[in-house]
Design a protein around this motif. Structure first.
Motif, PDB file in Angstrom:
ATOM      1  N   GLY A  59      -9.260   0.609   5.343  1.00  0.00           N
ATOM      2  CA  GLY A  59     -10.527   1.045   5.923  1.00  0.00           C
ATOM      3  C   GLY A  59     -10.525   1.203   7.433  1.00  0.00           C
ATOM      4  N   ALA A 117       0.835  -1.211   0.000  1.00  0.00           N
ATOM      5  CA  ALA A 117       0.000   0.000   0.000  1.00  0.00           C
ATOM      6  C   ALA A 117       0.867   1.257   0.000  1.00  0.00           C
ATOM      7  CB  ALA A 117      -0.945  -0.006   1.204  1.00  0.00           C
ATOM      8  N   LYS A 157       0.295  11.491   3.660  1.00  0.00           N
ATOM      9  CA  LYS A 157       0.172  10.565   2.531  1.00  0.00           C
ATOM     10  C   LYS A 157       0.067   9.107   3.001  1.00  0.00           C
ATOM     11  CE  LYS A 157       2.455   9.775  -1.920  1.00  0.00           C
ATOM     12  NZ  LYS A 157       3.634  10.199  -2.724  1.00  0.00           N
ATOM     13  N   ALA A 177       1.472   4.046  -2.982  1.00  0.00           N
ATOM     14  CA  ALA A 177       1.251   5.470  -2.703  1.00  0.00           C
ATOM     15  C   ALA A 177       2.437   6.320  -3.161  1.00  0.00           C
ATOM     16  CB  ALA A 177       0.993   5.681  -1.214  1.00  0.00           C
ATOM     17  N   ARG A 187      -5.646   4.285   5.224  1.00  0.00           N
ATOM     18  CA  ARG A 187      -7.097   4.399   5.404  1.00  0.00           C
ATOM     19  C   ARG A 187      -7.835   3.912   4.163  1.00  0.00           C
ATOM     20  NH1 ARG A 187      -6.590  10.332   8.278  1.00  0.00           N
ATOM     21  NH2 ARG A 187      -6.011   9.498  10.312  1.00  0.00           N
ATOM     22  N   ASP A 188      -7.352   4.338   3.005  1.00  0.00           N
ATOM     23  CA  ASP A 188      -7.996   3.934   1.748  1.00  0.00           C
ATOM     24  C   ASP A 188      -7.885   2.431   1.520  1.00  0.00           C
ATOM     25  OD1 ASP A 188      -8.578   6.602   1.346  1.00  0.00           O
ATOM     26  OD2 ASP A 188      -7.109   6.886  -0.275  1.00  0.00           O
ATOM     27  N   GLU A 189      -6.717   1.875   1.786  1.00  0.00           N
ATOM     28  CA  GLU A 189      -6.473   0.456   1.514  1.00  0.00           C
ATOM     29  C   GLU A 189      -7.135  -0.473   2.523  1.00  0.00           C
ATOM     30  OE1 GLU A 189      -5.130  -2.955  -0.420  1.00  0.00           O
ATOM     31  OE2 GLU A 189      -5.132  -0.881  -1.134  1.00  0.00           O
ATOM     32  N   LYS A 207      -3.410   8.459   4.604  1.00  0.00           N
ATOM     33  CA  LYS A 207      -4.443   8.343   3.565  1.00  0.00           C
ATOM     34  C   LYS A 207      -4.346   7.001   2.857  1.00  0.00           C
ATOM     35  CE  LYS A 207      -6.379  10.555  -0.571  1.00  0.00           C
ATOM     36  NZ  LYS A 207      -7.054   9.331  -0.888  1.00  0.00           N
ATOM     37  N   ALA A 208      -3.140   6.597   2.507  1.00  0.00           N
ATOM     38  CA  ALA A 208      -2.956   5.315   1.814  1.00  0.00           C
ATOM     39  C   ALA A 208      -3.459   4.153   2.660  1.00  0.00           C
ATOM     40  CB  ALA A 208      -1.480   5.120   1.457  1.00  0.00           C
TER      41      ALA A 208
END
Length: 172
Positions: free
Chosen positions: A68, A26, A58, A30, A64-66, A61-62
């Protein structure tokens, strides 16, 4: 490019279980370079042209996005990390004790933690953006710092690592 240590808070403890290979992927996806994970407790070495604050944003965010989850990451360049380790004010290895460094990104939180009264056999001292801490092995969770760190208020701005883990990161 700067080499950084990124500390993920609460990974593989307390319900957030992540495979470090997936974390590395992840972070690579990113845009971070030379990503290496150390142990399974959210310790990552990586390179970036961004400053530490940019790396933190960064990386959070990576993750959290990957994955959850509400990811919190504290980031230090390796030279700063070496200075933090070298500044440990207590004897590094004391039989029957753990030697820790709590990384703190909020100055108010650091002041609150440094003002706590140490329990039996426990010592604490504030450093530059960190709290140095040593505690008897059987008392970590019941100590002044241990009890306080479990509160939600501290999750986004603190993470604790054993001094041995820090030194292992610095040898890589």
């Amino acid at each position: 490019m700067t080499r950084y240590a990124a500390f993920l808070r609460g990974v593989n403890v307390g319900g957030v279980t992540l495979k470090m290979s997936a974390v590395a992927k992840a972070l690579e996806d990113a845009g971070f370079g030379d990503v290496t994970t150390v142990l399974a407790s959210g310790n990552v070495l990586l390179t970036s042209a961004a400053g530490a604050a940019g790396v933190r944003t960064k990386a959070e965010k990576a993750l959290r996005d990957e994955f959850g989850y509400e990811a919190w990451v504290l980031v230090y360049d390796v030279d700063t990390l070496a200075d933090i380790s070298a500044g440990y004010p207590f004897e590094r290895e004391v039989d029957g004790h753990h030697s820790y460094i709590t990384f703190v990104s909020d100055d108010d939180v650091l002041r609150e933690l440094a003002a706590l009264e140490a329990g039996p056999g426990e010592v604490i001292a504030a450093g530059e953006g960190v709290l140095y801490w040593q505690v008897p092995r059987a008392s970590t969770l019941d100590s002044a710092i241990g009890k306080t760190m479990g509160k939600k208020r501290y999750k986004s701005s603190t993470t604790t690592r054993n001094l041995r883990t820090i030194d292992k990161l610095l040898r890589r």
